[in-house]
Design a protein around this motif. Sequence first.
Motif, short mmCIF file in Angstrom:
data_model
loop_
_atom_site.label_atom_id
_atom_site.label_comp_id
_atom_site.label_asym_id
_atom_site.label_seq_id
_atom_site.Cartn_x
_atom_site.Cartn_y
_atom_site.Cartn_z
N TYR A 1 9.88 4.98 3.31
CA TYR A 1 8.63 5.56 3.80
C TYR A 1 8.87 6.22 5.16
N ALA A 2 9.75 5.62 5.95
CA ALA A 2 10.03 6.14 7.30
C ALA A 2 10.90 7.38 7.27
N VAL A 3 11.92 7.42 6.39
CA VAL A 3 12.86 8.54 6.42
C VAL A 3 12.61 9.58 5.34
N GLY A 4 11.85 9.21 4.30
CA GLY A 4 11.56 10.16 3.23
C GLY A 4 12.83 10.61 2.51
N ASP A 5 12.88 11.91 2.17
CA ASP A 5 14.04 12.44 1.46
C ASP A 5 14.97 13.22 2.40
N THR A 6 14.98 12.82 3.67
CA THR A 6 15.84 13.47 4.65
C THR A 6 17.30 13.41 4.23
N VAL B 1 22.73 5.77 4.00
CA VAL B 1 23.53 5.28 5.12
C VAL B 1 22.77 4.19 5.89
N ILE B 2 21.75 3.64 5.23
CA ILE B 2 20.97 2.55 5.82
C ILE B 2 21.08 1.32 4.92
N SER B 3 21.42 0.20 5.49
CA SER B 3 21.52 -1.05 4.74
C SER B 3 20.22 -1.84 4.92
N VAL B 4 19.58 -2.16 3.79
CA VAL B 4 18.29 -2.85 3.85
C VAL B 4 18.09 -3.65 2.57
N SER B 5 17.39 -4.76 2.65
CA SER B 5 17.14 -5.57 1.47
C SER B 5 16.13 -4.86 0.56
N ASP B 6 16.14 -5.23 -0.72
CA ASP B 6 15.22 -4.60 -1.68
C ASP B 6 13.77 -4.76 -1.24
N LYS B 7 13.45 -5.89 -0.64
CA LYS B 7 12.06 -6.16 -0.24
C LYS B 7 11.55 -5.12 0.76
N PHE B 8 12.40 -4.74 1.70
CA PHE B 8 11.96 -3.84 2.78
C PHE B 8 12.39 -2.38 2.57
N ALA B 9 13.12 -2.13 1.49
CA ALA B 9 13.57 -0.75 1.21
C ALA B 9 12.42 0.26 1.16
N PRO B 10 11.27 -0.08 0.54
CA PRO B 10 10.17 0.89 0.53
C PRO B 10 9.70 1.29 1.93
N ALA B 11 9.69 0.34 2.86
CA ALA B 11 9.25 0.65 4.23
C ALA B 11 10.23 1.60 4.91
N VAL B 12 11.52 1.37 4.68
CA VAL B 12 12.53 2.24 5.27
C VAL B 12 12.46 3.63 4.64
N SER C 1 0.80 -1.23 0.00
CA SER C 1 0.00 0.00 0.00
C SER C 1 0.83 1.28 0.00
N ILE C 2 2.03 1.23 0.55
CA ILE C 2 2.83 2.46 0.65
C ILE C 2 3.37 2.86 -0.72
N ARG C 3 3.50 4.14 -0.94
CA ARG C 3 4.02 4.66 -2.19
C ARG C 3 5.20 5.58 -1.89
N VAL C 4 6.33 5.28 -2.49
CA VAL C 4 7.51 6.12 -2.29
C VAL C 4 8.11 6.49 -3.64
N LYS C 5 8.72 7.66 -3.71
CA LYS C 5 9.36 8.12 -4.94
C LYS C 5 10.87 7.89 -4.85
N ALA C 6 11.49 7.68 -5.98
CA ALA C 6 12.94 7.49 -6.02
C ALA C 6 13.63 8.74 -5.48
N ILE C 7 14.73 8.53 -4.77
CA ILE C 7 15.49 9.65 -4.23
C ILE C 7 16.11 10.44 -5.38
#
Length: 240
Positions: free
Chosen positions: A133-138, A120-131, A97-103
């Motif tokens: 979604y949390a940090v946005g374009d900070t 500076v965050i290491s995450v798998s492709d599967k969960f990258a959208p969730a991460v 359901s979450i929608r994120v735009k490419a940095i």
Amino acid sequence: VRLTSQLSSSKAEQRESERDRKSAEALDNLKRLIPGTFGRTFDLCKTTHRKYNAAVTIAMGKAMDAIVVEEEGVAKEGIKYLKAQKCAPETFVPLDSIRVKAIPERLRRLGGTKRPILDVISVSDKFAPAVQYAVGDTVVCDTLDEARQLAYHSQTGERYKVVTLDGTLINKAGLMTGGASHQDAKRANKWNEKEHQLLKARAEEAQRELASLGTVHAGEEAEAALQHKLEQTRGALQSA
């Protein structure tokens, strides 16, 4: 007065610890009972270096503790379970359901120590959208001077959300937030706790493998390699 204050603080810590215990127990049950429940956002990623722990914690905010699930239906089942068990409310992040735009690449060309905090965050492709979604374009940078320069004196006039290594945050409206917070410090320490547990598990695994050489024929090179692995992990564990 001092004793009363200490007692009050101790009771508050006990209540907080009990809430954390119940929350962890609820998540374990959700993962066991409802397929597609993966864990909290911070469980599914790690910082590339511990110096970024405070910055990532502030950038994520409450989303750091959100529960990531496969789809909206899983989230609904999770909420239903929490209500039935009278557990504290939780925030769910359905991956479908979450929608994120490419940095934007321009955020990687800001110069100095400035970079998208997602980098500076290491995450798998599967969960990258969730991460994301949390940090946005900070954007993260080392110092407050750099953060202020970007937030208040951008040559393009673009507004940025910027966080420094010590956790000082300047949002896109220009509001600055900083200082010491017990809650933020506790949340930031979760990264260290997770790293410690991982290293501990690796050390125990290496110890078991080394012990098994006593019952299974193995060459001296294999034993030496395992011993080296164990010593390295123990060293990392002590410095964690």
